[in-house]
Structure formats: structure tokens, C-alpha cells
Design an enzyme around this catalytic site. Structure first.
Site, mmCIF file in Angstrom:
data_model
loop_
_atom_site.group_PDB
_atom_site.id
_atom_site.type_symbol
_atom_site.label_atom_id
_atom_site.label_comp_id
_atom_site.label_asym_id
_atom_site.label_seq_id
_atom_site.Cartn_x
_atom_site.Cartn_y
_atom_site.Cartn_z
ATOM 1 N N ASP A 143 35.794 44.924 36.062
ATOM 2 C CA ASP A 143 34.737 45.524 36.886
ATOM 3 C C ASP A 143 34.748 47.053 36.921
ATOM 4 O OD1 ASP A 143 37.165 45.404 38.222
ATOM 5 O OD2 ASP A 143 36.256 45.111 40.194
ATOM 6 N N GLU A 148 51.285 47.891 39.889
ATOM 7 C CA GLU A 148 51.450 49.003 38.942
ATOM 8 C C GLU A 148 52.860 49.577 39.044
ATOM 9 O OE1 GLU A 148 49.144 48.840 41.354
ATOM 10 O OE2 GLU A 148 47.132 49.112 40.466
HETATM 11 N N1 UDP Z 1 41.098 38.721 39.186
HETATM 12 C C1 UDP Z 1 41.651 37.522 38.781
HETATM 13 N N2 UDP Z 1 41.772 36.493 39.704
HETATM 14 C C2 UDP Z 1 41.350 36.619 41.001
HETATM 15 C C3 UDP Z 1 40.802 37.856 41.405
HETATM 16 C C4 UDP Z 1 40.693 38.886 40.477
HETATM 17 O O1 UDP Z 1 42.013 37.378 37.613
HETATM 18 O O2 UDP Z 1 41.492 35.671 41.777
HETATM 19 C C5 UDP Z 1 40.964 39.833 38.204
HETATM 20 C C6 UDP Z 1 39.609 40.543 38.240
HETATM 21 O O3 UDP Z 1 38.704 39.957 37.312
HETATM 22 C C7 UDP Z 1 39.969 41.982 37.884
HETATM 23 C C8 UDP Z 1 41.396 42.136 38.405
HETATM 24 O O4 UDP Z 1 41.921 40.812 38.551
HETATM 25 O O5 UDP Z 1 39.936 42.210 36.479
HETATM 26 C C9 UDP Z 1 41.449 42.857 39.755
HETATM 27 O O6 UDP Z 1 40.634 42.154 40.684
HETATM 28 P P1 UDP Z 1 39.510 42.887 41.549
HETATM 29 O O7 UDP Z 1 38.668 43.741 40.664
HETATM 30 O O8 UDP Z 1 38.812 41.848 42.373
HETATM 31 O O9 UDP Z 1 40.430 43.783 42.490
HETATM 32 P P2 UDP Z 1 40.088 45.174 43.199
HETATM 33 O O10 UDP Z 1 39.419 46.068 42.211
HETATM 34 O O11 UDP Z 1 39.182 44.829 44.325
HETATM 35 O O12 UDP Z 1 41.425 45.658 43.614
HETATM 36 MN MN MN Z 2 38.217 45.760 40.653
#
Ligand code: UDP
Ligand code: MN
Length: 240
Positions: free
Chosen positions: A106, A189
């Protein structure tokens, strides 16, 4: 010959999955010598996604990498950790050199970012926009020297950086057999970078000494659409 960049993208099933990956794919289609590891947090292969990856012509592997059940019930989930660790396992089996980068599905990536990371010797870093309340996460650099960290949430971390803010040499990663990402929300990280046994002095600062923004931690609003409402008789034999 340009070093290969192995882009590991965690993803998971939801209405936004194909739109997010469309945007990322069409960025990666503009980058030479990419190998894309699309790691899906699911038990069921997504055939539409597999077909879309074929359409892009990007060299890739699609992996089914579900979150272990002991974590999937948690309120704060270790999102994408199983996916990224599985991607790194694949690298340990199939790669010997190049660079690895964790690109969430995203975020927003400028193609110049990939130019910056391609010649990473150990670990490289650069600023990430739209992270935390400060709106920016980056190493602080002055006259080429590491000064500390800028991030709205330091959280006791040795490496308070965003997932989108660093890349690692594959050769270096393979030299550290136990390096992996912990199932620890907020500390993925930091835990991973600490497992690499590096110090801040090892970091290669990219993007003109961390003065340029080539990646943003954008987040997509959840879709409100409810697919089931269209299964109505009046739409039989229509395009709906
Ligand atoms: N993701 C995943 N399983 C989940 C939720 C998220 O594999 O149950 C992946 C998501 O597609 C993204 C990454 O983990 O590539 C981080 O998730 P997200 O973008 O929702 O996190 P944020 O940016 O809100 O920290
Ligand atoms: Mn994200």
C-alpha cells in the site's frame, strides 16, 4: 549487468488487494532487474492475482504465507511478518547476490528509490514520508555522518525506522543464517535489523544523504462495498 533487486511484498486478501498491487506492479514495471516475491497471507491461492502477475511480465514468485494461527487472533497483529520471513527463506534457497527490499503493498514508491538501493553493500537507508505524527522517519545525517534518528515514535528501539526505509545486501543477509523478523508488532524493523548484527556506523545513507523523499507510507481507506448485495435476481443475465 545491474544487481537484481528482490522486492518482497506482503499482501493479504481484501477488496483493496488487487488495486494496491496494480499500483505497485505498475511502478515495478518501470524498474529494470527486479525480482518480485509476492507473499500472500492466506491459505487459498488467489487465481486473479496469479493471472495479474503473469500479465505484468515482472519476473516473480507467488508464495502462500499465512500468519501462524497463534497470532492471527491477536488484536494488534504482526502484519506481514510470516510473509517477509518466508520471502527471506526463499532467498536463502534461490539467491546468492543482489539486494532485498520489503515493499508493503500500500505504500507509494518513486522509481528513483530503486536506483538508490541497487548498490547496497550491507544495509542502506533513506527517509520515508507520512510516518508517525512527525510525518517523516529518517536517520539524521550531518556532513555525511550519522547523528541519530528522527521518528515520531522512538519506542526504545535501536533502529527506529520504517519498513520502507532500508534495503539489505542479499550476500550479507545470507551470511547471517539466523537473521529474521520477530512477531512483535511495532518492533519488526528493529528486531530484524538487530538480528543482522549491524551498527549505525555500517549504514549507507542514500537519497542524497537522506535529503530526498522517494517513498511514502501511504494508507488506503477501507472499502465499504458489500459484494453480496449484487446477488439479486433482477441482475440475472446482465453484466453485474
Ligand atoms: N498484511 C498482511 N496480513 C495482514 C495485514 C497486513 O500480510 O493481516 C500486509 C499488508 O498487505 C502490508 C503489510 O502487511 O503489505 C503491512 O500492513 P498494513 O499496510 O495494513 O500496515 P500499516 O501500514 O497500517 O502499518
Ligand atoms: Mn501500510
Amino acid at each position: 549487468e545491474l544487481p537484481t533487486i528482490y522486492v518482497i511484498t506482503p499482501t493479504y486478501p481484501r477488496p483493496e488487494q488487487i488495486p494496491e498491487l496494480t499500483r505497485l506492479a505498475q511502478t515495478l514495471m518501470n524498474v529494470p532487474n527486479i525480482y518480485w516475491l509476492v507473499t500472500d497471507d492466506t491459505d487459498t491461492p488467489n487465481q486473479d492475482l496469479i493471472d495479474y502477475l503473469t500479465f505484468t511480465n515482472i519476473p516473480h514468485t507467488y508464495l502462500i504465507t499465512p500468519m501462524p494461527p497463534e497470532y492471527s487472533g491477536h488484536k494488534v497483529k504482526p502484519k506481514g511478518v510470516a510473509n517477509r520471513n518466508a520471502g527471506m527463506e526463499w532467498l536463502r534457497q534461490h539467491a546468492s547476490k543482489g539486494v532485498v527490499y520489503f515493499a508493503d503493498d500500500d505504500n507509494t514508491y518513486d522509481i528513483r528509490l530503486f536506483q538508490e538501493m541497487r548498490y547496497t553493500e550491507k544495509v542502506s537507508m533513506w527517509p520515508v514520508g507520512l510516518v508517525s505524527k512527525e510525518g517523516l522517519s529518517t536517520p539524521v545525517v550531518s556532513e555525511g555522518k550519522f547523528q541519530g534518528w528522527f521518528d515520531g515514535w522512538i519506542g526504545g528501539r535501536t533502529f527506529p525506522v520504517d519498513m520502507a526505509g532500508f534495503a539489505v545486501s542479499v550476500q550479507y543477509l545470507l551470511g547471517v543464517p539466523n537473521a529474521a523478523m520477530p512477531y512483535k508488532p511495532g518492533h519488526e524493523e528493529d528486531g530484524f535489523l538487530r538480528s543482522l548484527h549491524i551498527s549505525p556506523n555500517d549504514i549507507e545513507f542514500k537519497a542524497e544523504q537522506c535529503t530526498k523523499l522517494y517513498v511514502w507510507h501511504t494508507q488506503t481507506k477501507k472499502s465499504r462495498h458489500q459484494p453480496n448485495i449484487i446477488f439479486k435476481k433482477k441482475y440475472d443475465n446482465t453484466n453485474i
